[in-house]
Design an enzyme around this catalytic site. Structure first.
Site, PDB file in Angstrom:
ATOM      1  N   ARG A 193      -2.960   8.463  17.310  1.00  0.00           N
ATOM      2  CA  ARG A 193      -2.117   7.291  17.429  1.00  0.00           C
ATOM      3  C   ARG A 193      -1.844   6.843  18.967  1.00  0.00           C
ATOM      4  O   ARG A 193      -1.729   5.823  19.440  1.00  0.00           O
ATOM      5  CB  ARG A 193      -0.584   7.535  16.771  1.00  0.00           C
ATOM      6  N   LYS A 239       2.195  -5.665   3.683  1.00  0.00           N
ATOM      7  CA  LYS A 239       1.224  -6.317   4.791  1.00  0.00           C
ATOM      8  C   LYS A 239       1.047  -7.677   4.336  1.00  0.00           C
ATOM      9  O   LYS A 239       0.583  -8.033   2.999  1.00  0.00           O
ATOM     10  CB  LYS A 239       0.185  -5.620   5.236  1.00  0.00           C
ATOM     11  N   GLU A 293       0.828  -1.003  -0.034  1.00  0.00           N
ATOM     12  CA  GLU A 293      -0.057   0.075  -0.023  1.00  0.00           C
ATOM     13  C   GLU A 293       0.805   1.180   0.019  1.00  0.00           C
ATOM     14  O   GLU A 293       2.104   1.162   0.751  1.00  0.00           O
ATOM     15  CB  GLU A 293      -0.930   0.208   1.389  1.00  0.00           C
ATOM     16  N   LYS A 326       2.401   4.437   1.426  1.00  0.00           N
ATOM     17  CA  LYS A 326       2.535   4.853   2.752  1.00  0.00           C
ATOM     18  C   LYS A 326       2.429   6.431   2.931  1.00  0.00           C
ATOM     19  O   LYS A 326       3.143   7.437   2.251  1.00  0.00           O
ATOM     20  CB  LYS A 326       3.841   4.600   3.267  1.00  0.00           C
TER      21      LYS A 326
HETATM   22  P1  ATP Z   1       5.984   4.058  13.998  1.00  0.00           P
HETATM   23  O1  ATP Z   1       4.397   4.257  13.620  1.00  0.00           O
HETATM   24  O2  ATP Z   1       6.291   2.653  13.207  1.00  0.00           O
HETATM   25  O3  ATP Z   1       6.318   3.999  15.453  1.00  0.00           O
HETATM   26  P2  ATP Z   1       6.269   6.373  12.887  1.00  0.00           P
HETATM   27  O4  ATP Z   1       5.165   6.913  13.870  1.00  0.00           O
HETATM   28  O5  ATP Z   1       7.603   7.089  12.699  1.00  0.00           O
HETATM   29  O6  ATP Z   1       6.569   4.938  13.346  1.00  0.00           O
HETATM   30  P3  ATP Z   1       6.246   5.724  10.416  1.00  0.00           P
HETATM   31  O7  ATP Z   1       7.528   4.965  10.513  1.00  0.00           O
HETATM   32  O8  ATP Z   1       6.462   6.877   9.430  1.00  0.00           O
HETATM   33  O9  ATP Z   1       5.612   6.372  11.563  1.00  0.00           O
HETATM   34  O10 ATP Z   1       5.123   4.722   9.727  1.00  0.00           O
HETATM   35  C1  ATP Z   1       4.062   4.332  10.275  1.00  0.00           C
HETATM   36  C2  ATP Z   1       3.050   5.120  10.026  1.00  0.00           C
HETATM   37  O11 ATP Z   1       2.610   5.312   8.719  1.00  0.00           O
HETATM   38  C3  ATP Z   1       1.663   4.590  10.490  1.00  0.00           C
HETATM   39  O12 ATP Z   1       1.402   4.928  12.136  1.00  0.00           O
HETATM   40  C4  ATP Z   1       0.495   5.437   9.841  1.00  0.00           C
HETATM   41  O13 ATP Z   1       0.297   6.740  10.356  1.00  0.00           O
HETATM   42  C5  ATP Z   1       1.325   5.728   8.528  1.00  0.00           C
HETATM   43  N1  ATP Z   1       0.791   5.087   7.340  1.00  0.00           N
HETATM   44  C6  ATP Z   1       0.771   5.600   6.097  1.00  0.00           C
HETATM   45  N2  ATP Z   1       0.220   4.845   5.367  1.00  0.00           N
HETATM   46  C7  ATP Z   1      -0.237   3.646   6.114  1.00  0.00           C
HETATM   47  C8  ATP Z   1      -0.690   2.553   5.535  1.00  0.00           C
HETATM   48  N3  ATP Z   1      -1.272   2.071   4.198  1.00  0.00           N
HETATM   49  N4  ATP Z   1      -0.790   1.604   6.340  1.00  0.00           N
HETATM   50  C9  ATP Z   1      -0.461   1.625   7.567  1.00  0.00           C
HETATM   51  N5  ATP Z   1       0.027   2.868   8.194  1.00  0.00           N
HETATM   52  C10 ATP Z   1       0.122   3.864   7.223  1.00  0.00           C
END
Ligand code: ATP
Length: 624
Positions: free
Chosen positions: A292, A428, A250, A252
């Site tokens: 979150r 995933k 997907e 991100k």
């Molecule tokens: P983490 O949430 O893993 O601690 P982080 O807050 O720094 O790390 P990222 O590493 O950038 O975030 O990646 C995870 C975040 O990406 C998720 O918490 C969500 O908010 C976002 N996200 C965006 N697109 C998606 C998607 N398709 N599926 C799941 N999460 C997504």
């Protein structure tokens, strides 16, 4: 058990079945816990005490557990004590008749306000014996302190703390600040789906711990801790992980995680009543949005809630959606960078004033029409998701996905995601039980590939600011560099990881100076793990409050830092892991200090580095 038994025959003569749990009894347990660092012993002390509560005063079980885990209410209730050290010192002074100067001097010498309270208390002559504190009373007292607001709130807070302190005996006085301990399974399982102590504890008391899973299922209104992804730095790593198993990719999206809860009016009163955060009537029902962190974002996104009716299909009666809110360019009809989203106001937003429009990108469905669907496969959940909602341009979209399994397909999809202003891909597990939604877990069934870390270190780190160095040259009026740490949840300590002085604009440095000057402390907290040599001390220390996202070229071992030192990365156990060439990216307002990157994650990143065995240059300690 033996320890307690041999101490006294009946240490709490006032505690009979049905009488409130004496606070002094809880404090004795805390004191026993303080004598050990062994988790098993700590757990045993807690278990012993909780069994006693269950046997004698089960109705006090909830406040007892809450005080034990250092909470007053579930996270999403947004209740914070809101008192700093200075307020407590004032209260101690006024309660015991000692001057503030003397208390401050004590604090400087002893370094633990709890002990200062005990000392102050024992020097005070007791004219009459106040009614002893109870666990329920302390919880209520602290709740009162937390919920005081309006004019003169600070003064009233001091009064309330004084009330608590004057009822505390010398032993309990130090424990009015609340303690924290970890909770073990199977509570954890129930808590991850329904993180509400207020529901879980009474259910456990009534039905027993083994029935929690059946009785405490996720429901709209109670936010779940989101499922998290593991970082990877090469598509090949993804292919290795999912070998012979179906996966899906997907986009991100680079925005803010949002969990949207909704219940239609004609659906179920039981669910509607459970929506504590619901601030908005929406689409013939009530809805709320959680972050979150389980904070209520409904006041930040009233515009999203107002448009709900355009994308929720008629037959959809209740749901919990996992999504990302992303800034949206109305003219160009495309996603905007994260920085745009950050310029939105956080509270009390009025729809008519909204300048940065957001679009919701939904990627998962956790609850639908009265039923939790977390255990279904991702393929099934995605189908349900697509059936229950209608995409509306610029308002609501499904996360773009691709089910191809070949390296070239993934590479092309990654390039497309970057062109569409996304951060990269989420990959995933698609089928089978492993593809279920795992609340609060950083799971290997979700992997993230970020465009800019396909080489170098796999992920950015989220680190806590513990200290700072005064600036030199152009930067004399601000802090010029900072000491950062990761968090070790096993020992509840912050372990230093690097000094950082790169990536800050002048304006950011000024803001940080303002923000951080307010939380300076006289000396490092006892739970800071850092080297003590004089030349390595920062000029000022801070409360562990702010989390920053930081990038690094790579990780290396250094005797100067403590991160992950106990994770077996260095055979001698003396060196910690440190960041080379760390660079500041942004403040992570949505993370609390104990949600920073953990020591174990740092150790994992270090081990993953291809060149671990090759020799490295010296740690970039002096990145000033
Ligand atoms: P983490 O949430 O893993 O601690 P982080 O807050 O720094 O790390 P990222 O590493 O950038 O975030 O990646 C995870 C975040 O990406 C998720 O918490 C969500 O908010 C976002 N996200 C965006 N697109 C998606 C998607 N398709 N599926 C799941 N999460 C997504």
């Amino acid at each position: 058990q033996t320890k307690l038994k041999t101490k006294a025959k009946d240490p709490y003569p006032d505690w009979k079945a049905g009488t409130p749990v004496p606070y002094a009894a809880l404090c004795t347990t805390f004191s026993l816990i303080e004598l050990t660092t062994k988790r098993l012993e700590i757990t045993e002390h807690c278990a012993l005490f909780l069994r006693q509560v269950l046997r004698l005063t089960p109705e006090d079980f909830l406040p007892t557990v809450l005080l034990m885990i250092n909470k007053l209410a579930p996270d999403y209730a947004g209740i914070e004590l809101g008192i700093g050290e200075s307020l407590i010192m004032k209260a101690i002074g006024e309660t015991t008749g000692r001057s503030l100067a003397v208390i401050k001097a004590d604090q400087k010498e002893i370094g633990d306000l709890g002990l200062v309270a005990v000392k102050s208390r024992s020097t005070q002559p007791t004219m009459f014996k106040p009614k002893p504190l109870t666990v329920k009373g302390v919880h209520k007292g602290l709740m009162d302190v937390a919920t005081v607001s309006g004019n003169g709130a600070q003064g009233r807070k001091v009064d309330l703390i004084k009330k608590l302190l004057s009822s505390a005996d010398a032993h309990s006085a130090g424990k009015v600040d609340i303690h924290k301990d970890k909770v073990e399974d199977p509570l954890l399982t129930a808590l991850s789906e329904l993180p509400s102590w207020d529901v879980i504890i009474p259910t456990m008391v009534e039905h027993g711990i083994m029935n929690l899973r059946d009785k405490c299922k996720l429901r709209p209104g109670v936010p779940l801790k989101p499922m998290l992804a593991k970082p990877t730095k090469a598509i090949t790593e993804v292919l290795d992980r999912f070998e012979n198993q179906k996966f899906t990719c997907e986009y991100k999206y680079d925005g803010e995680r949002a969990q949207i809860h909704y219940v239609a009016k004609d659906h179920s009163n039981e669910y509607i009543d459970a929506l504590p955060g619901a601030t908005k009537e929406a689409a013939d029902g009530v809805a709320c949005i959680f972050s979150r962190n389980s904070e209520d974002l409904s006041k930040k996104y009233p515009d999203v809630l107002e448009k709900l009716h355009t994308w929720v299909k008629k037959g959809t009666k209740s749901f919990v959606l996992d999504c990302e809110t992303v800034a949206w360019d109305m003219a160009e009809k495309k996603v905007l960078p994260f920085q745009q989203l950050m310029t939105r106001k956080r509270k009390d937003v009025k729809t008519e004033d909204v300048k940065v429009k957001v679009c919701v990108f939904a990627f998962d469905l956790l609850f639908l029409n009265g039923e939790a669907v977390v255990e279904k496969s991702l393929r099934e959940r995605r189908e349900l998701l697509h059936d229950a909602f209608t995409p509306v341009e610029g308002e609501f979209s499904f996360a773009t996905h691709m089910n191809g399994q070949e390296l070239e397909e993934i590479q092309t999809f990654l390039d497309e995601s970057v062109k569409a202003s996304c951060e990269g891909l989420m990959v995933k597990m698609l089928d089978g039980s492993e593809s279920g939604y795992e609340p609060s877990k950083r799971s290997r069934n979700w992997l993230k590939i970020k465009k800019d870390y396909l080489s170098g270190v796999g992920d950015s780190l989220d680190l806590v600011v513990l200290g700072a160095y005064h600036g030199k040259g152009k930067r004399t009026s601000v802090y010029g560099a900072f000491l950062l740490a990761c968090y070790n949840p096993k020992t509840d300590t912050y372990e230093t990881i690097c000094n950082i002085g790169t990536g800050f604009s002048e304006q950011v440095l000024e803001e940080l100076h303002k923000q951080l000057s307010e939380i300076t402390i006289d000396r490092p907290k006892p739970f800071y793990s850092h080297t003590t040599g004089n030349q390595h001390q920062p000029d000022v220390w801070f409360e562990p409050r702010y989390v920053w996202e930081v990038k690094t070229a790579d990780l290396t071992l250094s005797p100067r830092y403590k991160a992950g030192a106990k994770e077996g990365v260095d055979p001698s156990g003396e060196k910690g892991i440190s960041l080379r060439f760390p660079r500041f990216i942004k403040i992570r307002d949505d993370k609390k200090a104990d949600e920073a990157t953990s020591s174990r994650q740092v150790a994992e990143m270090y081990r993953k580095q291809e060149s671990v065995t090759k020799s490295k240059g010296p740690a970039a300690d002096d990145d000033f």
